[in-house]
Design a protein around this motif. Structure first.
Motif, mmCIF file in Angstrom:
data_model
loop_
_atom_site.group_PDB
_atom_site.id
_atom_site.type_symbol
_atom_site.label_atom_id
_atom_site.label_comp_id
_atom_site.label_asym_id
_atom_site.label_seq_id
_atom_site.Cartn_x
_atom_site.Cartn_y
_atom_site.Cartn_z
ATOM 1 N N LEU A 20 1.791 -9.371 6.365
ATOM 2 C CA LEU A 20 1.142 -9.064 5.078
ATOM 3 C C LEU A 20 0.269 -10.223 4.618
ATOM 4 N N GLY A 42 1.458 2.419 -11.841
ATOM 5 C CA GLY A 42 1.139 1.182 -11.108
ATOM 6 C C GLY A 42 -0.309 0.791 -11.331
ATOM 7 N N GLN A 70 13.480 -10.056 -4.792
ATOM 8 C CA GLN A 70 13.309 -11.507 -4.825
ATOM 9 C C GLN A 70 14.144 -12.202 -5.900
ATOM 10 N N GLY A 78 4.014 12.113 -2.513
ATOM 11 C CA GLY A 78 5.471 12.012 -2.492
ATOM 12 C C GLY A 78 5.914 10.703 -3.128
ATOM 13 N N TRP A 119 -2.975 2.312 -11.010
ATOM 14 C CA TRP A 119 -3.845 3.361 -11.567
ATOM 15 C C TRP A 119 -3.629 3.555 -13.075
ATOM 16 N N GLN A 146 6.065 -8.454 -8.075
ATOM 17 C CA GLN A 146 7.512 -8.205 -7.958
ATOM 18 C C GLN A 146 7.967 -6.833 -8.475
ATOM 19 N N GLY A 147 7.102 -5.817 -8.359
ATOM 20 C CA GLY A 147 7.497 -4.495 -8.869
ATOM 21 C C GLY A 147 8.601 -3.846 -8.056
ATOM 22 N N GLY A 156 4.182 9.030 -12.276
ATOM 23 C CA GLY A 156 4.146 8.042 -11.195
ATOM 24 C C GLY A 156 5.519 7.896 -10.571
ATOM 25 N N ALA A 157 5.584 8.110 -9.238
ATOM 26 C CA ALA A 157 6.867 8.033 -8.531
ATOM 27 C C ALA A 157 6.867 6.897 -7.525
ATOM 28 N N THR A 208 11.018 -5.471 -6.701
ATOM 29 C CA THR A 208 12.217 -6.165 -7.176
ATOM 30 C C THR A 208 12.630 -5.656 -8.552
ATOM 31 N N GLY A 258 8.890 -5.718 0.870
ATOM 32 C CA GLY A 258 10.265 -5.226 0.803
ATOM 33 C C GLY A 258 11.292 -6.257 0.378
ATOM 34 N N ASN A 271 4.590 -2.874 0.454
ATOM 35 C CA ASN A 271 4.926 -4.275 0.130
ATOM 36 C C ASN A 271 5.804 -4.923 1.215
ATOM 37 N N ALA A 320 -1.638 13.308 -12.881
ATOM 38 C CA ALA A 320 -1.307 12.761 -14.210
ATOM 39 C C ALA A 320 -2.552 12.597 -15.076
HETATM 40 C C1 LIG Z 1 0.964 -6.760 0.077
HETATM 41 C C2 LIG Z 1 2.006 -6.610 -1.019
HETATM 42 C C3 LIG Z 1 3.265 -7.191 -0.864
HETATM 43 C C4 LIG Z 1 4.218 -7.073 -1.885
HETATM 44 N N1 LIG Z 1 5.486 -7.553 -1.681
HETATM 45 C C5 LIG Z 1 6.441 -7.387 -2.632
HETATM 46 C C6 LIG Z 1 7.780 -7.826 -2.425
HETATM 47 O O1 LIG Z 1 8.129 -8.315 -1.356
HETATM 48 N N2 LIG Z 1 8.671 -7.684 -3.437
HETATM 49 C C7 LIG Z 1 8.326 -7.114 -4.618
HETATM 50 O O2 LIG Z 1 9.164 -7.037 -5.515
HETATM 51 N N3 LIG Z 1 7.086 -6.628 -4.832
HETATM 52 C C8 LIG Z 1 6.134 -6.745 -3.873
HETATM 53 N N4 LIG Z 1 4.869 -6.279 -4.078
HETATM 54 C C9 LIG Z 1 4.543 -5.664 -5.372
HETATM 55 C C10 LIG Z 1 5.094 -4.247 -5.476
HETATM 56 O O3 LIG Z 1 4.816 -3.531 -4.303
HETATM 57 C C11 LIG Z 1 4.475 -3.524 -6.685
HETATM 58 O O4 LIG Z 1 4.596 -4.321 -7.848
HETATM 59 C C12 LIG Z 1 5.214 -2.207 -6.937
HETATM 60 O O5 LIG Z 1 5.262 -1.431 -5.761
HETATM 61 C C13 LIG Z 1 4.531 -1.420 -8.043
HETATM 62 O O6 LIG Z 1 5.247 -0.218 -8.179
HETATM 63 P P1 LIG Z 1 4.721 0.926 -9.112
HETATM 64 O O7 LIG Z 1 5.724 2.015 -9.093
HETATM 65 O O8 LIG Z 1 4.301 0.332 -10.414
HETATM 66 O O9 LIG Z 1 3.346 1.392 -8.407
HETATM 67 P P2 LIG Z 1 3.137 2.376 -7.149
HETATM 68 O O10 LIG Z 1 4.189 2.182 -6.139
HETATM 69 O O11 LIG Z 1 1.724 2.236 -6.716
HETATM 70 O O12 LIG Z 1 3.357 3.790 -7.781
HETATM 71 C C14 LIG Z 1 2.362 4.425 -8.581
HETATM 72 C C15 LIG Z 1 2.436 5.915 -8.307
HETATM 73 O O13 LIG Z 1 1.498 6.572 -9.167
HETATM 74 C C16 LIG Z 1 0.950 7.658 -8.448
HETATM 75 N N5 LIG Z 1 -0.328 8.041 -9.057
HETATM 76 C C17 LIG Z 1 -1.414 7.276 -9.265
HETATM 77 N N6 LIG Z 1 -2.371 7.983 -9.915
HETATM 78 C C18 LIG Z 1 -1.863 9.233 -10.092
HETATM 79 C C19 LIG Z 1 -2.358 10.418 -10.709
HETATM 80 N N7 LIG Z 1 -3.589 10.490 -11.263
HETATM 81 N N8 LIG Z 1 -1.560 11.503 -10.749
HETATM 82 C C20 LIG Z 1 -0.320 11.487 -10.196
HETATM 83 N N9 LIG Z 1 0.203 10.388 -9.607
HETATM 84 C C21 LIG Z 1 -0.559 9.283 -9.552
HETATM 85 C C22 LIG Z 1 0.796 7.139 -7.025
HETATM 86 O O14 LIG Z 1 0.716 8.203 -6.093
HETATM 87 C C23 LIG Z 1 2.051 6.284 -6.876
HETATM 88 O O15 LIG Z 1 3.121 7.009 -6.286
HETATM 89 C C24 LIG Z 1 3.895 -6.376 -3.076
HETATM 90 C C25 LIG Z 1 2.642 -5.761 -3.204
HETATM 91 C C26 LIG Z 1 1.709 -5.858 -2.187
HETATM 92 C C27 LIG Z 1 0.379 -5.167 -2.344
#
Ligand SMILES: Cc1cc2nc3c(=O)[nH]c(=O)nc-3n(C[C@H](O)[C@H](O)[C@H](O)COP(=O)(O)OP(=O)(O)OC[C@H]3O[C@@H](n4cnc5c(N)ncnc54)[C@H](O)[C@@H]3O)c2cc1C
Length: 412
Positions: free
Chosen positions: A306, A251, A48, A34, A253, A377-378, A8-9, A380, A45, A43, A222
């Motif tokens: 949002l 995330g 926080q 990517g 998934w 807050q992911g 996961g990137a 952040t 951005g 999100n 993955a």
């Molecule tokens: C509307 C909204 C507003 C938000 N605002 C904020 C904010 O202002 N500040 C803040 O801190 N947080 C905010 N968040 C929360 C934040 O966006 C998330 O907590 C954070 O992006 C999670 O990051 P992650 O890397 O865990 O998940 P993701 O960014 O979803 O990364 C998961 C990665 O896994 C990959 N993946 C999934 N399944 C597979 C697979 N089978 N094989 C290969 N790759 C796979 C995906 O392609 C993806 O790149 C907000 C969220 C939303 C929805």
């Protein structure tokens, strides 16, 4: 065989790859897309500094009835999704009881407090200072009564957790944000929060930093992960890729993959929608329009509007009714101009019912690590929990044991 596969990137996975690389590990970062193209793209951005208390489930009967009747715009739900969400909602309710929530907030505040400092060197080394604003975050109010209630709560938070807050009068708000229409009651300003004009771009810049330091990123699914020869393997485009250890940072998934290994993760996915608007007014800092529970965040693409949270099945078709209402409400306080996209973006906040991210050893599999569930807050917290996880993977000691999967009763 390499040292670690990070699956996961998004902001969480890319930050994990960087932290493990810093600790001297050879890391292969895996994603089917990517870097930063899913939740970490969509999100608001905001990095926080004010989010020291994670959102509890509202406990007052009045608020719950209002949500059930869909009277407000902060929460929407699909009736058909509720049976499958009973367990996470029950666990969320238990964690939201005041004594437990206070305890959770103490841990959470400890993470939030260091978040901007953990991003700072990465922002600079990734050459991303040009997309970061240090102008804070505003909660904007249209009338006096909700502003006064929010002043009381914000001042309590500032006092208890030692963070800065200021209250802006109607005239001060108009001076800070000249594109807002006149007549608003005022705002709460959290000056220590930062924001990013391109959250997906920042995640990509961090991924590029990882690559420039000798890291490797591979496009692969993955879901092909399996245990083999005392390590972990994923099927890559040019054959199997193996490592001694693997970190699941997928995330929203993550539970889909972990189900195959016997883990039933009660992740609550809170959907959110956004859309950009250009040609109208803009803002110097992101803001919450409290009356419509809608966030407006200035981005390179335009003003990003949002929505709040929607409880739905993961694969249910989009129902952006909160965003439609939020957009109508926002256009009462700022000229939005024209929408950029034909359809809104939709994504999911990956929320653990006990409101804390999971970062630590898988309870029943050697060499497997969990790193997901950062909820609201992911963006952040990615670099912060990544540093903690890397420390545990290096020293064998969990610096914040509350984040460890083995210590979480909701996984037992
Ligand atoms: C509307 C909204 C507003 C938000 N605002 C904020 C904010 O202002 N500040 C803040 O801190 N947080 C905010 N968040 C929360 C934040 O966006 C998330 O907590 C954070 O992006 C999670 O990051 P992650 O890397 O865990 O998940 P993701 O960014 O979803 O990364 C998961 C990665 O896994 C990959 N993946 C999934 N399944 C597979 C697979 N089978 N094989 C290969 N790759 C796979 C995906 O392609 C993806 O790149 C907000 C969220 C939303 C929805």
């Amino acid at each position: 065989m390499t040292d670690v596969l990070v699956l996961g990137a998004g902001m969480v996975g890319v930050s994990t790859a960087l932290a493990l690389q810093e600790a001297g590990r050879d890391v292969v970062l895996i994603d089917r897309r990517g870097a930063g193209e899913e939740t970490s793209y969509g999100n608001a951005g905001v990095i926080q500094a004010e989010a020291v208390e994670p959102y509890p489930l509202p406990l007052s009967l009045k608020t719950l009835l209002s949500i059930a009747a869909k009277r407000g715009n902060d929460v929407n739900y699909h009736l058909s999704a509720l049976p499958s969400l009973l367990r996470p909602i029950w666990l969320y309710f238990q964690s939201s009881l005041p004594a437990r929530h206070k305890q959770i907030s103490k841990t959470y505040a400890g993470l939030i407090k260091r978040a901007t400092a953990d991003h700072a060197p990465l922002i600079t080394e990734a050459g991303a200072d040009n997309i970061i604003r240090k102008t804070g975050l505003r909660f904007v109010y249209r009338s006096e009564a909700p502003l006064e209630a929010s002043v009381r709560d914000s001042e309590r938070i500032a006092r208890e957790y030692g963070i800065e807050v200021s209250v802006e009068s109607s005239a001060e708000l108009a001076a800070s944000e000249p594109h807002l229409r006149p007549g608003l009651a005022g705002a709460i300003h959290w000056p220590q929060s930062w924001s990013c004009a391109d959250p997906g771009g920042l995640t990509k810049a961090y991924a590029d930093l990882f690559l420039s330091r000798g890291g490797c990123m591979v496009t692969a699914d993955a879901a092909s992960l399996y245990a083999q020869n005392g390590g972990w393997t994923v099927e890559g485009p040019e054959g199997p890729i193996s490592a001694r250890e693997a970190v699941v940072a997928l995330g929203p998934w993550s539970p889909l993959l972990l189900k195959r290994f016997g883990y039933d993760i009660p992740l609550l996915r809170k959907r959110g929608y956004h859309r950009h608007f250009t040609g109208g007014g803009t803002l110097n800092a992101p803001m919450l329009d409290a009356a419509s529970a809608t966030v407006l965040s200035p981005m390179l693409t335009g003003l990003r509007v949002l929505s709040g949270a929607e409880l739905s099945r993961f694969d249910a078709p989009p129902t952006p009714c909160q965003l439609s209402r939020g957009t109508r409400a926002a256009s009462q306080i700022i000229d939005l101009g024209k929408p950029v996209e034909a359809e809104p973006w939709v994504g999911n906040r990956p929320c653990m019912p006990d409101m804390l991210p999971l970062a630590g050893k898988a309870p029943r599999h050697e060499g497997l690590w969990f790193h997901f569930g950062h909820g609201h807050q992911g963006f952040t917290l990615g670099p912060t929990t990544a540093a903690l996880l890397a420390e545990e993977m290096t020293t064998g000691r969990a610096p914040v044991p509350e984040l460890s999967p083995s210590n979480r009763t909701l996984l037992s």
